[in-house]
Scaffold this motif. Structure first.
Motif, PDB file in Angstrom:
ATOM      1  N   ALA A 106      53.754 -45.551  94.883  1.00  0.00           N
ATOM      2  CA  ALA A 106      53.884 -46.399  96.076  1.00  0.00           C
ATOM      3  C   ALA A 106      54.870 -45.803  97.071  1.00  0.00           C
ATOM      4  O   ALA A 106      55.912 -45.255  96.690  1.00  0.00           O
ATOM      5  CB  ALA A 106      54.375 -47.779  95.650  1.00  0.00           C
ATOM      6  N   THR A 107      54.522 -45.927  98.357  1.00  0.00           N
ATOM      7  CA  THR A 107      55.491 -45.666  99.427  1.00  0.00           C
ATOM      8  C   THR A 107      55.408 -46.824 100.415  1.00  0.00           C
ATOM      9  O   THR A 107      54.505 -47.669 100.321  1.00  0.00           O
ATOM     10  CB  THR A 107      55.167 -44.362 100.211  1.00  0.00           C
ATOM     11  OG1 THR A 107      53.928 -44.529 100.918  1.00  0.00           O
ATOM     12  CG2 THR A 107      55.108 -43.137  99.322  1.00  0.00           C
ATOM     13  N   GLY A 108      56.320 -46.818 101.381  1.00  0.00           N
ATOM     14  CA  GLY A 108      56.181 -47.724 102.513  1.00  0.00           C
ATOM     15  C   GLY A 108      54.952 -47.319 103.317  1.00  0.00           C
ATOM     16  O   GLY A 108      54.235 -46.387 102.932  1.00  0.00           O
ATOM     17  N   ALA A 109      54.733 -47.990 104.451  1.00  0.00           N
ATOM     18  CA  ALA A 109      53.487 -47.739 105.181  1.00  0.00           C
ATOM     19  C   ALA A 109      53.721 -47.345 106.638  1.00  0.00           C
ATOM     20  O   ALA A 109      52.787 -47.370 107.441  1.00  0.00           O
ATOM     21  CB  ALA A 109      52.578 -48.954 105.090  1.00  0.00           C
ATOM     22  N   GLY A 110      54.960 -46.958 106.985  1.00  0.00           N
ATOM     23  CA  GLY A 110      55.220 -46.486 108.344  1.00  0.00           C
ATOM     24  C   GLY A 110      54.689 -47.433 109.409  1.00  0.00           C
ATOM     25  O   GLY A 110      54.957 -48.633 109.363  1.00  0.00           O
ATOM     26  N   ASN A 111      53.895 -46.891 110.332  1.00  0.00           N
ATOM     27  CA  ASN A 111      53.376 -47.689 111.449  1.00  0.00           C
ATOM     28  C   ASN A 111      52.129 -48.504 111.132  1.00  0.00           C
ATOM     29  O   ASN A 111      51.575 -49.159 112.025  1.00  0.00           O
ATOM     30  CB  ASN A 111      53.019 -46.763 112.625  1.00  0.00           C
ATOM     31  CG  ASN A 111      54.225 -45.980 113.088  1.00  0.00           C
ATOM     32  OD1 ASN A 111      55.349 -46.492 113.073  1.00  0.00           O
ATOM     33  ND2 ASN A 111      54.019 -44.732 113.487  1.00  0.00           N
ATOM     34  N   LEU A 112      51.679 -48.458 109.893  1.00  0.00           N
ATOM     35  CA  LEU A 112      50.475 -49.231 109.537  1.00  0.00           C
ATOM     36  C   LEU A 112      50.803 -50.721 109.466  1.00  0.00           C
ATOM     37  O   LEU A 112      51.966 -51.101 109.324  1.00  0.00           O
ATOM     38  CB  LEU A 112      49.940 -48.762 108.178  1.00  0.00           C
ATOM     39  CG  LEU A 112      49.421 -47.326 108.123  1.00  0.00           C
ATOM     40  CD1 LEU A 112      49.197 -46.899 106.677  1.00  0.00           C
ATOM     41  CD2 LEU A 112      48.134 -47.203 108.929  1.00  0.00           C
TER      42      LEU A 112
END
Ligand code: APR
Length: 186
Positions: free
Chosen positions: A68-74
């Motif tokens: 898992a990572t964050g999703a930035g601008n999504l």
């Protein structure tokens, strides 16, 4: 097309996964988490550079699993980078590895209290997994995990990029509904 299983929704739509507002979206990544073309390229472009930075920090993921990572601008909160198998004829545990990639995403979704998750058709592009077989493995695994889930997750949606892929998943979902008494098509 939509189905219900244990009060949860399993849905198939035609679309672009980068536009989904589900809590998490899954990516069809490679084991180095190095970025690529296809859905991986589209997700990285739409999310922005923080995604590649987080992937580089994690460093890699075995085939048949996900990180898992964050999703930035999504719009989503998380990206689960799932690594499906490269098709090598079917005798190299491909089905088990493909199911494992989906299962790990659903485990991550529960762990992170996600209510909804979107999936692409993992392994059926560059990795050349035969579409009908991949659709059957993907839907079988996601339905099984939704049926078992006692957590917050209540919706899984497959966001399929072209008509042929959607049609293959629709056929596989009808077939699954014939096999599983707990799955009802809407
Ligand atoms: N939204 C949803 N689905 C998409 C999108 C999108 N924006 N773009 C492409 N797809 C679809 C493809 O049409 C295909 O049906 O995603 C499916 C998976 O194809 P690939 O992206 O080629 O993924 P995969 O076969 O798992 O291969 C993974 O490709 O990009 C590299 O880094 C990646 O090495 C890895 C490999």
């Amino acid at each position: 097309m939509k189905a219900k299983i244990s009060g949860k929704t399993l849905e198939l739509i035609l679309g672009d996964i980068t536009e989904q507002a589900t809590d998490a979206i899954a990516n069809a990544a490679n084991s180095r988490l190095a970025g690529g073309g296809g859905v991986d390229g589209a997700i990285h472009r739409a999310a922005g550079p923080t995604l590649a930075n987080e992937c580089a920090r994690i460093g890699g993921c075995p085939t048949g699993s996900a990180v898992a990572t964050g999703a930035g601008n999504l719009k989503a909160r998380y990206v689960f980078h799932a690594v499906g198998p490269i098709w090598r004829g079917g005798g190299q545990d491909e089905a088990k590895l493909l199911a494992g990639a989906y299962r790990k995403c659903l485990e991550l979704a529960e762990e992170k209290s996600c209510k909804s998750i979107a999936f692409p058709s993992i392994s059926t592009g560059v990795y050349a997994y035969p579409l009908e077989q991949a659709a059957s493995v993907a839907l079988g695994e996601v339905a099984e995990q939704l049926a078992r889930s006692a957590g917050k997750l209540h919706r899984a949606v497959f966001v399929l990029f072209d008509g042929a892929t959607l049609a293959a998943y629709e056929t596989a979902l009808r077939e699954l509904a014939r096999k599983r008494k707990d799955l009802q098509l809407d």
